[in-house]
Enzyme design. Sequence first.
Site, mmCIF file in Angstrom:
data_model
loop_
_atom_site.group_PDB
_atom_site.id
_atom_site.type_symbol
_atom_site.label_atom_id
_atom_site.label_comp_id
_atom_site.label_asym_id
_atom_site.label_seq_id
_atom_site.Cartn_x
_atom_site.Cartn_y
_atom_site.Cartn_z
ATOM 1 N N GLU A 266 0.710 -1.086 -0.129
ATOM 2 C CA GLU A 266 -0.100 -0.103 0.147
ATOM 3 C C GLU A 266 0.951 1.309 -0.207
ATOM 4 O O GLU A 266 1.957 1.107 0.571
ATOM 5 C CB GLU A 266 -0.943 -0.108 1.417
ATOM 6 C CG GLU A 266 -1.838 1.309 1.529
ATOM 7 C CD GLU A 266 -2.517 0.737 2.881
ATOM 8 O OE1 GLU A 266 -1.901 0.152 3.552
ATOM 9 O OE2 GLU A 266 -3.373 1.621 3.220
ATOM 10 N N LYS B 197 -9.566 1.885 -1.615
ATOM 11 C CA LYS B 197 -9.593 1.560 -0.256
ATOM 12 C C LYS B 197 -10.912 1.750 0.292
ATOM 13 O O LYS B 197 -11.496 3.113 0.625
ATOM 14 C CB LYS B 197 -8.580 1.734 0.771
ATOM 15 C CG LYS B 197 -8.557 0.972 1.900
ATOM 16 C CD LYS B 197 -7.306 1.416 2.604
ATOM 17 C CE LYS B 197 -7.096 0.829 3.800
ATOM 18 N NZ LYS B 197 -5.634 0.964 4.594
ATOM 19 N N CYS C 152 -4.701 -3.652 2.761
ATOM 20 C CA CYS C 152 -4.732 -3.266 4.302
ATOM 21 C C CYS C 152 -5.852 -3.782 4.985
ATOM 22 O O CYS C 152 -6.308 -5.146 4.999
ATOM 23 C CB CYS C 152 -3.846 -2.088 4.322
ATOM 24 S SG CYS C 152 -2.680 -2.423 5.934
ATOM 25 N N VAL D 138 0.096 -2.437 10.293
ATOM 26 C CA VAL D 138 0.633 -2.244 11.923
ATOM 27 C C VAL D 138 -0.005 -2.858 12.873
ATOM 28 O O VAL D 138 0.615 -2.891 13.926
ATOM 29 C CB VAL D 138 0.438 -0.654 12.080
ATOM 30 C CG1 VAL D 138 1.308 0.251 11.084
ATOM 31 C CG2 VAL D 138 -0.943 0.186 11.949
HETATM 32 C C1 ACM Z 1 -3.558 -0.162 7.148
HETATM 33 O O1 ACM Z 1 -4.758 -0.445 6.658
HETATM 34 N N1 ACM Z 1 -2.838 0.392 6.747
HETATM 35 C C2 ACM Z 1 -3.503 -0.386 8.577
#
Ligand code: ACM
Length: 268
Positions: free
Chosen positions: A38, A109, A147, A174
């Site tokens: 990402e 996203k 992510c 993370v």
């Molecule tokens: C994330 O979605 N980059 C933790």
Amino acid sequence: MRVAALQHNPAYLDVDGNLDAVEAAVASLDTDLLVLPELFASGYFFRSRADVDTVAEEIPGGKTTQRLLKWARDLDCTIVAGLPEYTDKGLYNTAVVVDKSGLRGTYRKLHLYYQEKLHFLPGDLGLPVFDQIAGSGTKYRLGVMICFDWYYPEVARSLALLGSDIIAHPSNLVRRDCPRAMPIRALENHVFTITANRIGREIAGKEELEFIGQSLVCDPRGDVVQQMSRDETATLIAEIDPATARDRRITPHNNLLADRRPDSYRLD
Ligand code: ACM
């Protein structure tokens, strides 16, 4: 077919330096599909809106997409990679899918994580899937999620219902849970998953985020095919057969997707 995931440690806002470093890392790669993290060339934990503005790019005109298109042509492969997308409406946390024919499409996203909500608009393009052909002639259907989308099982399920054999998952993880969850996303949807994560740390104000690496490829049985460590920068390569994702029989009497009972589920 061969699939690859790059794990690296990009420098904050140094798009040119990060593009050059990734170009060198993938220069002699032999793969049909390459997944990059990402926001792979911009950095992630933005200190201000002004910082995001300096690195957000139009797609396909911006330098990151242009460089990805060049790599896809040079390596003759499909690439999925994340970048901050500039549009007239605002900014999106986006992944592009490119191959030697050009830009195949974008995914924005859906589930923004933490301070992403300060800078990006939530995705508005749904969940596109892409029909791709590997160099060997192998056809496969590719879904994309970014992510934190992993936290919402509806995303991987939707991509499976849309016929994905492989889910590409550019990430900047993370939270510790995702590497444990991805084998389950792969198992419960009978798909391959390719999570490309980053390592390193970024600081915004008094806060620091540490990215947890552990990029991984999972198969439709929920097994981890390959996984990287928390701190290495490398490219993981795995040999997979996407056709094995298509037979979703669990027993002679059970078919994973056909046996669903949407009439009894409560999803909203
Ligand atoms: C994330 O979605 N980059 C933790």
